[in-house]
Design an enzyme around this catalytic site. Structure first.
Site, PDB file in Angstrom:
ATOM      1  N   GLU A  56      25.787   2.334  31.603  1.00  0.00           N
ATOM      2  CA  GLU A  56      24.606   2.749  30.844  1.00  0.00           C
ATOM      3  C   GLU A  56      24.334   4.236  31.049  1.00  0.00           C
ATOM      4  O   GLU A  56      24.027   4.976  30.098  1.00  0.00           O
ATOM      5  CB  GLU A  56      23.397   1.916  31.291  1.00  0.00           C
ATOM      6  CG  GLU A  56      22.077   2.376  30.720  1.00  0.00           C
ATOM      7  CD  GLU A  56      20.948   2.272  31.731  1.00  0.00           C
ATOM      8  OE1 GLU A  56      20.141   3.224  31.823  1.00  0.00           O
ATOM      9  OE2 GLU A  56      20.860   1.246  32.431  1.00  0.00           O
ATOM     10  N   HIS A 106      25.234  -0.892  35.084  1.00  0.00           N
ATOM     11  CA  HIS A 106      24.230   0.168  35.165  1.00  0.00           C
ATOM     12  C   HIS A 106      24.896   1.542  35.132  1.00  0.00           C
ATOM     13  O   HIS A 106      24.399   2.482  34.496  1.00  0.00           O
ATOM     14  CB  HIS A 106      23.413  -0.013  36.447  1.00  0.00           C
ATOM     15  CG  HIS A 106      22.431   1.079  36.692  1.00  0.00           C
ATOM     16  ND1 HIS A 106      22.649   2.057  37.651  1.00  0.00           N
ATOM     17  CD2 HIS A 106      21.231   1.363  36.128  1.00  0.00           C
ATOM     18  CE1 HIS A 106      21.629   2.882  37.660  1.00  0.00           C
ATOM     19  NE2 HIS A 106      20.755   2.492  36.748  1.00  0.00           N
TER      20      HIS A 106
END
Length: 422
Positions: free
Chosen positions: A50, A47
């Site tokens: 990202e 995450h």
């Protein structure tokens, strides 16, 4: 059929679907590296990565990335799930080359500047803090941890404050080198697209990636567990989960039809019994949460502290009742809901690229629409009842409660109730 698939020499795959009559297209790069692929000390790094994709590359600043896509009226975004990270864009047909080039740039050429890492670290810590204030987020996070203890599937996608506070550029680069490899990626495009052009762009930007063997992860293992958290909020949040099939299991369709019968709308069993007849809650549902090799059937309700015990018992009683009296009319209605929802989703290029990547990534092929619908149409009332019987025979259940939950029964009490004859 307008779906076309091609694999580059390095194993990178391209899947496209032309949608006549559209002026726009959706393009997405799917990397099958999400929370599940993280080591314990890496929890939250997929995450984090990202987020960092949009903070600048070796060729563009963050402002230049945003300016490039917005100058053509498009959008560029990303998400991280348990099993994948997706970078996607929506643009007009003539701007597909720009979308692919931007996606390739942010994924293959991230700058990982220390100042940007610190800035985004604080953003993610705020995101973790925000999630902690959302009862449903805490409920489902606690449930996942109970079902998959000491497994990557049981860890939160956002990661922990302690780990996120420590990640540096070397950690990010290490995860990229381990997981961001050609065989682990699919470029999907749908809408007003030209397959040969998309394949050419994929070769141009991704064809130079080296091949690398990926290690197979451990299969997910469902474990009965219980999560309880008392919190001074207005209501009690309840979730009960049973072991379900994975996305690759032939029982996946039966699970989805059964969940729709139980709690897929205002005519579903749980809605009618819990809300319309007894007034126990405002929110109640049943759903399927499936990964490649495992999954859950989830019953969820938000209720009052006084109503919580009856709500929990109702979940169990409705499962037992469904073994005997699911009728063909109910099964047909559920199949129709699923079929119509699926067909409506095909009107969206964004939904189509999700379908292309998911099926190609997990199954290795993309079935035709008629084949998918036929699989659901084969689930009659008997198969739905058999699925319910399987839940009872398995006896594997997990429970999470959050909020005003002092009155909540224990999991072993509910398991005993499930095992008792009607």
């Amino acid at each position: 059929m307008s779906i076309r698939v091609v694999a580059l020499e390095n194993g990178f795959r391209v899947a496209t679907e032309d949608m006549p009559g559209l002026e726009s297209a959706a393009v997405g790069l799917y990397v099958f590296a999400g929370g599940r692929q993280e080591k314990p000390e890496q929890n939250g790094i997929a995450h984090f990565l990202e987020h960092m994709a949009f903070k600048g590359t070796t060729t563009r600043t963050a402002l230049e990335i945003n300016g490039a896509i917005e100058s053509v009226g498009g959008m560029l975004n990303a998400y991280t799930s348990k099993e994948a990270t997706a970078y996607y864009s929506r643009v007009l047909a003539e701007d597909v080359p720009l979308a692919v080039e931007l996606i390739a740039d942010i994924v293959l050429n991230p700058a990982f500047q220390s100042d940007d890492i610190e800035l985004e670290r604080n953003v993610i810590l705020q995101e973790i803090g925000e999630a902690a204030d959302i009862p449903d987020d805490m409920l489902f996070e606690g449930l996942q941890k109970s079902i998959y203890p000491r497994q990557s599937l049981g860890r939160p996608i956002l990661g922990s404050t302690d780990l996120v506070s420590q990640f540096d550029a070397a950690d990010l680069k290490r995860f990229v080198s381990e997981q961001y490899v050609a065989e682990n990626m699919i470029l999907a495009a749908a809408g007003a697209i030209d397959h040969d052009e998309v394949a050419r762009l994929a070769t141009l930007y991704f064809g130079g990636m080296k091949k690398k063997e990926l290690e197979s992860g451990a299969p997910g293992k469902f474990s009965p567990g219980e999560f309880r958290k008392t919190k001074k909020i207005e209501q009690a949040h309840l979730a009960i989960a049973f072991e379900g099939p994975g996305f690759l299991d032939h029982k996946d369709q039966a699970a989805r039809v059964y969940a729709t019968i139980m709690g897929g709308g205002t005519s579903s069993r749980l809605f009618v019994e819990a809300r319309e007849k007894r007034g126990l809650c405002y929110t109640v549902s049943a759903s399927v949460n499936s990964f490649a090799d495992t999954g859950t059937i989830l019953l969820h309700a938000v209720t009052g502290e006084r109503e919580l015990p009856e709500m929990a018992r109702l979940f169990i009683d409705e499962i037992k009742r469904s073994v005997d009296d699911i009728g063909e009319e109910e099964a047909a209605r559920a199949r129709t809901q699923i079929r119509v929802g699926f067909l409506m989703s095909l009107e969206s290029p964004a939904s189509r690229i999700e379908r292309l990547a998911r099926y190609l990534g997990f199954f290795g092929r993309i079935p035709e629409t008629d084949e998918i619908i036929a699989q659901f149409d084969a689930i009659d009332s008997r198969k739905a009842r058999d699925f319910a019987q399987g839940i009872i025979e398995s006896g594997k259940a997990a429970m999470a409660v959050y909020g005003r939950v002092k009155s909540a029964p224990r999991l072993d009490e509910l398991a005993l109730r499930l095992a008792e004859s009607c």
